[in-house]
Design a protein around this motif. Structure first.
Motif, PDB file in Angstrom:
ATOM      1  N   THR A 111      19.806  22.280  20.610  1.00  8.04           N
ATOM      2  CA  THR A 111      19.574  22.118  19.179  1.00  8.04           C
ATOM      3  C   THR A 111      20.902  21.994  18.435  1.00  8.04           C
ATOM      4  OG1 THR A 111      17.525  23.371  19.360  1.00  8.04           O
ATOM      5  CG2 THR A 111      18.448  23.127  17.150  1.00  8.04           C
ATOM      6  N   ASN A 114      22.258  18.578  18.918  1.00 12.25           N
ATOM      7  CA  ASN A 114      21.523  17.626  18.073  1.00 12.25           C
ATOM      8  C   ASN A 114      21.958  17.723  16.619  1.00 12.25           C
ATOM      9  OD1 ASN A 114      20.044  16.372  20.101  1.00 12.25           O
ATOM     10  ND2 ASN A 114      18.426  17.917  20.033  1.00 12.25           N
ATOM     11  N   LEU A 115      22.225  18.944  16.148  1.00 22.24           N
ATOM     12  CA  LEU A 115      22.715  19.114  14.774  1.00 22.24           C
ATOM     13  C   LEU A 115      24.084  18.456  14.603  1.00 22.24           C
ATOM     14  CD1 LEU A 115      21.645  22.811  14.099  1.00 22.24           C
ATOM     15  CD2 LEU A 115      20.720  20.754  12.996  1.00 22.24           C
ATOM     16  N   LYS A 117      25.245  15.936  16.393  1.00 19.93           N
ATOM     17  CA  LYS A 117      25.003  14.487  16.400  1.00 19.93           C
ATOM     18  C   LYS A 117      24.484  14.022  15.047  1.00 19.93           C
ATOM     19  CE  LYS A 117      24.123  13.947  21.332  1.00 19.93           C
ATOM     20  NZ  LYS A 117      23.123  13.644  22.376  1.00 19.93           N
ATOM     21  N   ARG A 118      23.623  14.800  14.447  1.00 24.74           N
ATOM     22  CA  ARG A 118      23.100  14.473  13.122  1.00 24.74           C
ATOM     23  C   ARG A 118      24.245  14.396  12.099  1.00 24.74           C
ATOM     24  NH1 ARG A 118      18.876  18.503  10.585  1.00 24.74           N
ATOM     25  NH2 ARG A 118      20.130  18.690   8.707  1.00 24.74           N
ATOM     26  N   GLY A 119      25.190  15.292  12.226  1.00 22.90           N
ATOM     27  CA  GLY A 119      26.359  15.249  11.342  1.00 22.90           C
ATOM     28  C   GLY A 119      27.163  13.976  11.517  1.00 22.90           C
ATOM     29  N   TYR A 120      27.295  13.487  12.732  1.00 23.18           N
ATOM     30  CA  TYR A 120      28.003  12.236  12.965  1.00 23.18           C
ATOM     31  C   TYR A 120      27.231  11.048  12.392  1.00 23.18           C
ATOM     32  CZ  TYR A 120      31.812  13.808  15.970  1.00 23.18           C
ATOM     33  OH  TYR A 120      32.952  14.372  16.441  1.00 23.18           O
ATOM     34  N   ASP A 121      25.916  11.096  12.462  1.00 22.50           N
ATOM     35  CA  ASP A 121      25.081   9.998  11.965  1.00 22.50           C
ATOM     36  C   ASP A 121      25.178   9.860  10.454  1.00 22.50           C
ATOM     37  OD1 ASP A 121      24.254   9.427  14.504  1.00 22.50           O
ATOM     38  OD2 ASP A 121      22.357  10.526  14.346  1.00 22.50           O
ATOM     39  N   HIS A 122      25.492  10.936   9.754  1.00 21.60           N
ATOM     40  CA  HIS A 122      25.557  10.887   8.287  1.00 21.60           C
ATOM     41  C   HIS A 122      26.915  10.416   7.774  1.00 21.60           C
ATOM     42  CE1 HIS A 122      21.855  13.362   8.415  1.00 21.60           C
ATOM     43  NE2 HIS A 122      21.581  12.580   7.389  1.00 21.60           N
TER      44      HIS A 122
END
Length: 123
Positions: A111, A114-115, A117-122
């Motif tokens: 998790t 994934n968090l 990775k989510r930061g990189y996506d933003h």
């Protein structure tokens, strides 16, 4: 090339840190000559001994080398050394704290990844 100083730490340490940052950012590259103690002293209105003390810290770290009669130059390995130290500092100062907080929040490794990775996506 701009230097800024404040009262929080000794000027020689601030100078060393700012020169190190300039090497890291590629303002000074391997084998480049850095401004002389005299040049920096005159430009910054700082005692030459203070400038030399800051520059000698970088010599002691292996980031600058003295060439007798020529001046001080950035070593070939300086950028890699700075990056390695900063990566270790990043781990010590941020990653360990993030993992500790994630454990407190019962966030498992997957998790957390994934968090991140989510930061990189933003961005």
């Amino acid at each position: 090339m701009n230097f800024t100083f404040n009262q929080s730490r000794p000027i020689y340490q601030q100078l060393a840190d700012q020169l190190e940052e300039m090497i890291f950012l590629g303002i000074f590259n391997p084998h480049d000559q850095v401004p002389s103690t005299t040049q920096l002293s005159q430009q910054l209105h700082v005692n030459p001994a203070t400038i030399l003390k800051g520059m000698n810290q970088l010599v002691d770290k292996g980031l600058l080398e003295k060439k007798r009669g020529l001046g001080m130059f950035v070593t070939a390995k300086a950028p890699a050394m700075i990056q390695a130290k900063r990566q270790e500092d990043f781990y010590s100062n941020y990653v360990k704290a993030i993992v500790a907080e994630a454990c407190k929040l019962n966030i498992n490794e997957d998790t957390l990844i994934n968090l991140i990775k989510r930061g990189y996506d933003h961005d």
